[in-house]
Design a protein around this motif. Structure first.
Motif, PDB file in Angstrom:
ATOM      1  N   PRO A   1      36.843  37.471  39.229  1.00 21.64           N
ATOM      2  CA  PRO A   1      36.351  38.644  38.902  1.00 21.64           C
ATOM      3  C   PRO A   1      35.225  38.239  38.062  1.00 21.64           C
ATOM      4  N   ALA A   2      34.059  38.960  37.725  1.00 21.10           N
ATOM      5  CA  ALA A   2      33.142  38.643  36.607  1.00 21.10           C
ATOM      6  C   ALA A   2      33.646  38.396  35.337  1.00 21.10           C
ATOM      7  N   ARG A   3      32.828  37.385  34.774  1.00 20.59           N
ATOM      8  CA  ARG A   3      33.538  37.104  33.536  1.00 20.59           C
ATOM      9  C   ARG A   3      33.861  38.354  32.353  1.00 20.59           C
ATOM     10  N   ARG A   4      32.641  39.201  32.350  1.00 25.53           N
ATOM     11  CA  ARG A   4      32.696  40.203  31.433  1.00 25.53           C
ATOM     12  C   ARG A   4      33.732  41.484  31.816  1.00 25.53           C
TER      13      ARG A   4
ATOM     14  N   HIS B   1      30.539  46.748  34.432  1.00 23.47           N
ATOM     15  CA  HIS B   1      31.376  45.561  33.978  1.00 23.47           C
ATOM     16  C   HIS B   1      32.196  45.791  32.637  1.00 23.47           C
TER      17      HIS B   1
END
Lengths: 299, 371
Positions: B50-53, B357
């Motif tokens: 997953p994207a970090r945010r 996000h």
């Protein structure tokens, strides 16, 4: 600008980025720009089955490379002919290639480097642009020559060492990360840039694709009441949306700049339904112009 | 009459999101789990990268690959959930170690594999192992039964079938007892009854492969296959269980696609790959759709509203671009309606006017999915 010749004068461009950011479009435009200089360029896509090369009208030859097939092809040159078929059919070989799918991709990259004779003059192809898989997978492929050097021996190892040297050489190679100015792709681009820095691979400018712009901020647009005509309401709605995206994109461009200090090539968002030859030519011109500006600036 | 996504979700225990890269699989997976949690179920979203945010928003800051509840600051942003929502991120190396530990018949068998150098390269560096792990973990989680809905965000595989074929591919790989004796003969080195019994062709094949890949790599590979063969029975049973899970009536494959030409091609490829395996998506989420717009030029209306001519020109041009885009999206959606299997729910999700996000964004998508 980093050391080495201009990006369009290198021999191997490796183009990667998060899925859906327009890697193939950017790779295609880069190949188009290079073909204007060298007459012909190989544009290689990582695919499931090998295919081509097929000529485009602009001197770009498109080629699909596949891992398994490249491994087979490599063995056909490394192993005496009568034995080759039997090796390929053997369960041992299939198991070996199946266990390390990355091995095939390593060979695919090796094959492309071979097509340009590792960047030597008088090679069959003056340059190759690799439309690589998305970032995570591409980083694995790029680290494969090093990994293969540690894990394998003999022919694969010497092949891997040569490939590793060519990939690390800024005189021959540039790794180009494509992103869009949005949260997830930017983050992935930043992580990839960092990982490539560790591995000492020659990273070129960041390509920021699908940048949206607006002449005014959303707040500067006139408000519309519910009684306004539909067309006016929707036109202003679209303008506000565009201005909103533009503001967000500016923010992410800023984030890219402060985080990496890398040069950027910015390409506009295209409303086109399909990207055709006309759009590729326009993008190539934009890339050439921005690269020339950056590469002219004295250090 | 197509079913509604709500019905599909309600009848499923496992939801697997498939599709090309960059179409929003992770957020859609999270939104599906959140919808289920809203409906009173104990839902888990399993994601790979997953994207970090988003990971942060879901409480996945650390590399802990166990189900995590939503952090309180994220829960605050949501209306109270009737059920529960957990998220989990797969860590490839740890997941592999878990798989080996789960299936190894003895401690010694486990140590043999975990101590193999090639194993470490394979589990860490080489491409293509995520797919298997994702299904394996899904299977294990489904068996434990802590959650009554698990949404799996599949790895960004270049092609959908890598994921679908993962169990079978692994089973085939381990079923290699014949080549193993060719190799074991070499590990012991020199002449043995086995090497003497090898046909000259087998011997030459081995020698040539050794020349290409190196004796050490082949010996390590042989050792790894030898170690894995101890797990063969467990793996082959697991591969069958995994295949059964992929085809269970309570498992829903959800195809996620986007509005552009590339996403359309990816979706077509995915549908064809599913059909080839006699599988069918129970829902198709068409993400980031442009809302429909009326045709026509707003120039006169802009002039009448007193907008400055230069700005009015940009607004009109931008509007024309958006109308064209919306028209293209509508045509693509119509094609998808025609192409999609009749039993699949089709859910268009409009393009939200910002990046998604955070939990609020996931919640907005969940609301669109429920609409």
């Amino acid at each position: 600008m980093p050391e080495g010749p201009g990006i369009l004068d290198r021999k191997l461009l490796f183009v990667t980025g998060k899925g859906g950011v327009g890697k193939s479009t950017v790779a295609s435009a880069l190949a188009h720009a290079m073909a204007k200089r060298t007459g012909r360029v190989l544009l290689a896509h990582f695919a499931q089955r090998p295919q081509g090369p097929a000529a485009r009208a602009d001197g770009v030859w498109e080629l699909d490379v596949a891992g398994d097939a490249s491994m087979d092809e490599y063995l056909s040159t490394a192993i005496p002919a009568p034995l080759y078929r039997r090796v390929l059919r053997s369960r041992l070989y299939r198991a070996f290639v199946g266990a390390a799918p990355g091995l095939g991709e390593l060979m695919a990259l090796g094959k492309l480097a071979y097509e340009i004779r590792w960047g030597e003059p008088n090679a069959p192809w003056p340059a190759v642009v690799v439309d690589a898989p998305s970032t995570g997978h591409a980083l694995e492929i790029l680290s494969m020559p090093g990994a293969a050097h540690d894990s394998f021996g003999a022919l694969v190892r010497s092949e891997a060492a040569r490939l590793d040297a060519a990939l690390r050489d800024p005189a021959r190679t540039a790794i180009l990360i494509v992103t869009t100015p949005e949260e997830l792709p930017v983050q992935e681009a930043l992580e990839a840039a960092e990982a490539l820095g560790w591995r000492d691979l020659p990273l070129g400018p960041l390509f920021v694709n699908a940048v949206r712009t607006a002449p005014v901020a959303a707040s500067a647009l006139p408000a519309t009441g519910p009684s306004a005509p539909v067309l006016l309401r929707e036109a202003l709605g679209c303008a506000r949306e565009e201005a909103g995206w533009a503001a967000l994109h500016t923010e992410h461009l800023h984030r890219l700049h402060t985080a990496t200090g890398l040069e950027r090539i910015e390409l506009p968002f295209l409303f086109a339904e399909e990207i055709g030859a006309e759009q590729i030519d326009a993008l190539a011109t934009t890339i050439e112009r921005q690269l020339a500006q950056q590469e002219e600036v004295p250090p | 009459m197509r079913p509604r996504l709500e019905e599909v979700l309600g009848a499923s225990k496992v939801v697997i999101c498939v599709g090309g890269g960059g179409v929003g699989k992770t957020t859609v997976s999270a939104a599906l789990a959140l919808s289920a949690a809203r409906a009173g179920r104990h839902a888990l979203v399993v994601t790979v990268d997953p994207a970090r945010r988003l990971a942060g928003a879901l409480g996945l800051q650390t590399l802990c690959d166990e189900p995590q509840p939503l952090p309180p600051e994220a829960l605050q942003l949501l209306d109270p959930l009737a059920g529960s929502f957990h998220a989990m991120m797969l860590d490839r190396e740890r997941a592999w170690a878990r798989v080996i530990a789960r299936h190894a018949p003895t401690e010694a068998a486990k140590e043999r594999i975990l101590g193999n150098r090639l194993y470490h390269e394979l589990s860490r560096r080489f491409a293509g192992t995520h797919e298997y792990l994702a299904v394996e973990e899904l299977c294990a989680l489904a068996e434990v039964g802590t959650f009554d809905l698990i949404a799996l965000d599949t790895p960004p595989a270049p092609h959908a079938f890598e994921f679908l074929d993962a169990p079978e591919r692994l089973r085939r790989l381990i079923d290699r007892r014949v080549p193993r004796w060719i190799l074991e003969a070499r590990v012991g080195l020199e002449e043995s009854p086995i090497t003497r019994a090898m046909s000259s062709v087998a011997r030459r094949i081995r020698d040539e492969l050794e020349r290409a890949a190196g004796a050490t790599a082949l010996a390590e590979f042989a050792d790894l296959l030898g170690g894995m063969s101890a797990l063969f029975a467990a793996f082959s049973e697991r591969a069958r269980a995994m295949t059964a899970l992929l085809r269970a009536p309570t498992t829903a494959l959800v195809l996620v696609t986007g509005p552009d030409a590339r996403a359309e091609r990816d979706a077509e490829e995915c549908l064809a790959a599913l059909e080839l395996r006699r599988l069918s998506p129970k829902a198709i989420v068409a993400n980031r759709w442009h809302r429909p717009l009326a045709e026509g030029t707003p120039s006169d209306a802009l002039a009448a509203a007193g907008v400055a001519p230069e700005l009015a020109r940009w607004i009109a041009r931008n509007h024309a671009d958006h109308v064209r885009l919306a028209r293209g999206h509508a045509q693509r959606l119509a094609r998808l309606e025609e192409r999609a299997p009749p039993g699949a729910a089709i859910v268009p999700v409009p393009n939200l006017d910002s990046d998604v996000h955070d939990v609020g964004g996931v919640d907005r998508i969940a609301a669109c999915l429920a609409a």
